[in-house]
Design a protein around this motif. Structure first.
Motif, short mmCIF file in Angstrom:
data_model
loop_
_atom_site.label_atom_id
_atom_site.label_comp_id
_atom_site.label_asym_id
_atom_site.label_seq_id
_atom_site.Cartn_x
_atom_site.Cartn_y
_atom_site.Cartn_z
N UNK A 272 21.23 128.71 4.05
CA UNK A 272 20.97 129.31 2.77
C UNK A 272 22.13 130.38 2.89
N UNK A 273 23.31 130.03 2.46
CA UNK A 273 24.35 131.37 2.58
C UNK A 273 25.48 130.83 1.99
N UNK A 274 26.24 132.14 1.49
CA UNK A 274 27.26 131.78 0.61
C UNK A 274 28.20 130.68 1.18
N UNK A 275 28.85 130.02 0.10
CA UNK A 275 29.94 128.89 0.41
C UNK A 275 29.39 127.49 0.71
N UNK A 298 14.41 127.15 -2.23
CA UNK A 298 14.61 127.77 -1.15
C UNK A 298 13.43 127.26 -0.15
N UNK A 299 13.82 127.19 0.98
CA UNK A 299 12.66 126.74 1.91
C UNK A 299 11.61 127.87 2.30
N UNK A 300 10.77 127.58 3.09
CA UNK A 300 9.75 128.77 3.45
C UNK A 300 10.42 129.65 4.55
N UNK A 301 11.25 129.17 5.30
CA UNK A 301 11.62 130.00 6.40
C UNK A 301 12.80 130.99 5.91
N UNK A 302 13.29 130.94 4.77
CA UNK A 302 14.04 131.67 3.66
C UNK A 302 15.65 131.48 4.44
N UNK A 303 15.79 130.76 5.43
CA UNK A 303 17.23 130.71 6.14
C UNK A 303 17.90 129.07 5.56
N UNK A 329 29.63 121.19 6.80
CA UNK A 329 28.24 121.28 6.43
C UNK A 329 27.33 120.80 7.43
N UNK A 330 26.16 121.39 7.69
CA UNK A 330 25.23 121.00 8.67
C UNK A 330 23.72 120.76 7.76
N UNK A 331 22.97 119.86 8.20
CA UNK A 331 21.67 119.53 7.45
C UNK A 331 20.99 118.65 8.44
#
Ligand code: ADP
Ligand code: ASP
Ligand code: MG
Length: 404
Positions: A272-275, A298-303, A329-331
């Protein structure tokens, strides 16, 4: 005397009897002292048959040759109709895309008409000749045959109306106008007497096959009034024109449209970051994949976050392949559902009516229909739902917004 562009769709020219019937419509219009340019589609089912034949050779059939193949359907109807009119004792001639020529630009299968030569045709019209032109095609600057997208004969008719400066552009089809929803699926649908370009553009882009979206867009851009009417009855059709000063706000919703060729893809746990979104969607756009709706949770860990988006069903395999090969990308995982559909309500009156959104969601909930994604604009509201619920949803919305 008027100069008229009359477009006849696939069902209207689907059999020899129907072609003879169309010839009689044209004869009457000609006898009423009008100059006629008729634009014809291929006989119904023909373009699909040709696509199936190419697929027997390859799923990846050469696009240039596919355009040569697909354009042949309209050539057949041009000749049959011109022959039928000649038998009726009328002066008539067909012109193929390269004979005019109809100049296009853009890639094969998805070209756009940019110009055509009018001199020879105008001369023939002034000698009381009837002109028959194939819809859906043109030629590129290199002289290759091109087609302009499925349902493209509508766009050919509008382009001809513009370039020849015709007085009318009449779209003859197998229904007697634009309805509040597909009358062949929902029999209580009501005919719309007149509709604005904006509403028609939304309805057709969202699945109402009765008009092709790019045809409506061109008509809107050049302010060309259209009339959709039946080849088989004399009932009054639907007029599509600019209604800026004349919008009927008494109804919040004008029509309900749906499409069943959608798919939903979810990418689980991306950073969860720009780009990140740009990294996901850039290669999709470079590969001509049209992304429709996008939702980010947004997931619960906010990351990390899950990103869901919708695309055309035909693009699922290609999209997943691009995502899996995207090193930027990583997922955790990718999942998809290609059994979804999009149901939309459209109406210029929605802007000024509070509660339309709530009413739509409530009525779908009452039918136990789960909403998977939502998108809105000033004059439309679309939801993605499971495909099996499509007609149930359309019926319910049609009733709740008082369109039955
Ligand atoms: P043509 O071959 O004449 O171009 P199409 O099959 O492309 O005709 O379009 C006409 C069909 O569009 C109708 O038979 C009808 O089933 C479908 N349709 C979908 N939505 C609507 C609508 N809102 N109003 C009228 N027809 C619609
Ligand atoms: N024959 C083409 C098609 O089926 C074009 C048209 O009918 O408008 O898509
Ligand atoms: Mg059509």
């Amino acid at each position: 005397m008027a100069k008229k562009v009359l477009k006849f769709g696939g069902t209207s020219v689907g059999t020899i009897d129907r072609i003879l019937h169309v010839a009689n419509i044209i004869k009457k219009e000609h006898e009423a002292n009008n100059e006629i340019i008729a634009v014809v589609s291929a006989m119904s089912g023909k373009t699909n048959d040709l696509i199936q034949q190419s697929k027997k050779i390859s799923d990846n059939f050469n696009k240039r040759e596919l355009d040569v193949l697909l354009s042949s359907g309209e050539q057949v109807t041009c000749a049959l109709l011109a022959g039928a009119l000649t038998e009726l004792g009328l002066k008539c001639k067909s012109w193929l895309n390269w004979q005019i020529p109809i100049l296009t630009e853009g890639e094969n299968l998805n070209a756009r008409i940019i110009n055509m030569s009018i001199l020879k045709i105008n001369e023939f019209l002034s000698q009381k000749g009837i002109v028959i032109i194939p819809g859906f095609q043109g030629i590129s600057r290199d002289g290759d045959v091109t087609t302009i997208g499925r349902g493209g004969s509508d766009a050919t008719a509008v382009a001809i109306a513009k370039i020849f400066n015709s007085d009318t552009c009449e779209i003859y089809t197998d229904v007697d106008g634009v309805y509040s929803t597909d009358p062949n699926k929902i029999p209580v649908a009501k005919k719309i007497e007149k509709i604005s370009y904006d509403e028609m553009l939304e309805l057709s882009s969202l699945g109402a096959k009765v008009m092709q979206p790019s045809a409506v867009q061109t008509a809107m851009m050049y302010n060309i009034p259209l009339e959709v009417k039946s080849t088989f009855t004399n009932r009054k059709g639907t007029k599509i024109f600019n209604q800026d000063n004349n919008i009927d706000y008494t109804k919040s919703v004008t029509g309900v449209a749906y499409s069943k060729d959608d798919a939903k893809i979810t990418i689980l746990s991306v950073a969860d970051k720009p780009g990140v979104a740009a990294n996901i969607f850039e290669p999709l756009s470079k590969n001509q994949i049209n992304v429709d709706m996008v939702i980010q949770n947004i997931s619960s860990d906010l990351r990390t976050t899950d990103i869901t988006f919708t695309i055309k069903r035909d693009d699922v395999a290609k999209t997943i392949n691009i995502l899996e090969n995207n090193r930027n990308i990583k997922y955790d995982d990718i999942n998809y559902n290609d059994k979804v559909s999009k149901v939309s309500i459209v109406g210029a009156g929605m802007v000024s009516t509070p509660g339309v959104t709530y009413k739509m969601f409530r009525s779908l909930a009452d039918e136990n229909i789960n909403i998977l994604a939502i998108s809105t604009s000033e004059i439309k509201l679309s939801v993605i739902i499971n495909e099996d619920d499509t007609l149930k949803a359309v019926k319910k919305l049609h009733t709740i917004f008082e369109l039955d």
